[in-house]
Design a protein around this motif. Sequence first.
Motif, PDB file in Angstrom:
ATOM      1  N   ARG A   1      30.192  97.443   5.480  1.00 51.69           N
ATOM      2  CA  ARG A   1      31.301  98.385   5.443  1.00 51.69           C
ATOM      3  C   ARG A   1      30.816  99.804   5.724  1.00 51.69           C
ATOM      4  N   LEU A   2      29.718 100.199   5.078  1.00 50.90           N
ATOM      5  CA  LEU A   2      29.186 101.541   5.277  1.00 50.90           C
ATOM      6  C   LEU A   2      28.761 101.757   6.730  1.00 50.90           C
ATOM      7  N   ALA A   3      28.116 100.764   7.316  1.00 51.12           N
ATOM      8  CA  ALA A   3      27.666 100.894   8.702  1.00 51.12           C
ATOM      9  C   ALA A   3      28.840 101.136   9.647  1.00 51.12           C
TER      10      ALA A   3
ATOM     11  N   ALA B   1      38.211 102.541  -3.388  1.00 50.28           N
ATOM     12  CA  ALA B   1      38.428 103.986  -3.298  1.00 50.28           C
ATOM     13  C   ALA B   1      37.139 104.752  -3.519  1.00 50.28           C
ATOM     14  N   SER B   2      36.306 104.279  -4.452  1.00 46.73           N
ATOM     15  CA  SER B   2      35.021 104.936  -4.699  1.00 46.73           C
ATOM     16  C   SER B   2      34.110 104.810  -3.483  1.00 46.73           C
ATOM     17  N   LEU B   3      34.079 103.632  -2.859  1.00 50.86           N
ATOM     18  CA  LEU B   3      33.281 103.457  -1.647  1.00 50.86           C
ATOM     19  C   LEU B   3      33.773 104.387  -0.540  1.00 50.86           C
ATOM     20  N   SER B   4      35.081 104.542  -0.433  1.00 48.67           N
ATOM     21  CA  SER B   4      35.636 105.429   0.593  1.00 48.67           C
ATOM     22  C   SER B   4      35.202 106.877   0.392  1.00 48.67           C
TER      23      SER B   4
ATOM     24  N   VAL C   1      22.963 102.880  10.762  1.00 50.05           N
ATOM     25  CA  VAL C   1      22.199 101.664  10.556  1.00 50.05           C
ATOM     26  C   VAL C   1      21.754 101.658   9.095  1.00 50.05           C
ATOM     27  N   THR C   2      21.895 100.531   8.401  1.00 47.62           N
ATOM     28  CA  THR C   2      21.447 100.462   7.015  1.00 47.62           C
ATOM     29  C   THR C   2      20.180  99.618   6.921  1.00 47.62           C
ATOM     30  N   ILE C   3      19.236 100.107   6.141  1.00 49.21           N
ATOM     31  CA  ILE C   3      17.973  99.407   5.904  1.00 49.21           C
ATOM     32  C   ILE C   3      17.803  99.294   4.396  1.00 49.21           C
ATOM     33  N   SER C   4      17.793  98.080   3.873  1.00 49.96           N
ATOM     34  CA  SER C   4      17.676  97.863   2.434  1.00 49.96           C
ATOM     35  C   SER C   4      16.302  97.286   2.116  1.00 49.96           C
TER      36      SER C   4
END
Length: 331
Positions: free
Chosen positions: A117-119, A309-312, A125-128
């Motif tokens: 979702r964030l990407a 909503a918090s993620l947004s 790009v997300t790297i975990s």
Amino acid sequence: MTSLLMLSPDQFDDAQIPADLRALNARIRAEHDRRPDTWSKPVAEVRQARAEGKGIFPPPRPDEDAETITIEAPNGAPLSLRIIRPRTREARGTFLHIHGGGWVFGAALENDPRLRRLAEATGLVTISVDYRLAPEHPFPAAGEDCLAAARALLAGRIGGAPTAFLAIGGESAGAHLSVVTLLRLRDEDGATPFHAANLVAGCYDLAMTPSVARFGEQRLILNTRDVGQFAAFAVPDASALREPLNSPLYADLADLPPAHFSCGTADLLLDDTLFMAARWLRAGNETEMSLMPGGCHVFEVFGTPSGEASLSRAEAFLNARIGAMIASQGG
């Protein structure tokens, strides 16, 4: 310097708790009541149950397009990094993510849905990082691995991970390790390369802030004993709990990036967020803070409207920071 701490009495008024979070908290408390105590089973067994979706959190949903690569950890062993690239837009930066789990549990792939979702929402790009876990690997092992991942990213050793804009963040123990990584880059490498930090319900004082110490026995994801046990596994020497790289609430926080702090008011780590956000601002850093009435620990993972909503809000913060960087470059 920007400050959006947004404190008001309404945030701590039980009457303001949304219905979805009231229902979620009741369900979680009931679930805890019927489960065996976390510490009645070996750590390895609890990890396996969590990986199989039998824990209190939603079961893992691996992203079909996620890629896992390895780099060399400081101890010479392989260090896994899980990468999610935007599908619907061009990549315009990278978000280094550090997962939660009390430094004892958790894995990178557990966060795939939120990182996907964030990407897509930000173009990052997300790297975990699958860092080493305690008690087998007490501090500083986890921090060493996160620092190694950050250094690999900065050196361009992770293909397809743009470095024009860099953000870092995580949940709970991951927020803690994100701050530790920022501090070590600043102090050991003389580098302040990250443009933003997204810090969700972090634990910044391993010797316990008042909200942790006074929370008590009933679990709402965590209780007082849980945090104490996590800290003891991570830092076996109790006299070292408040050293700055173990408890970054006590560190010099100068020259750190703009940060978005978020937490629920029913989270036992509430004081950690309140105190750290205030210290972040006092050190001269841009600071936002978002508190959700009645939110339990990392309530964002449960798919409720309040969690979404918090993620947004966090995504809006990252997009605003990207926009500010582009504007500063005349783009």
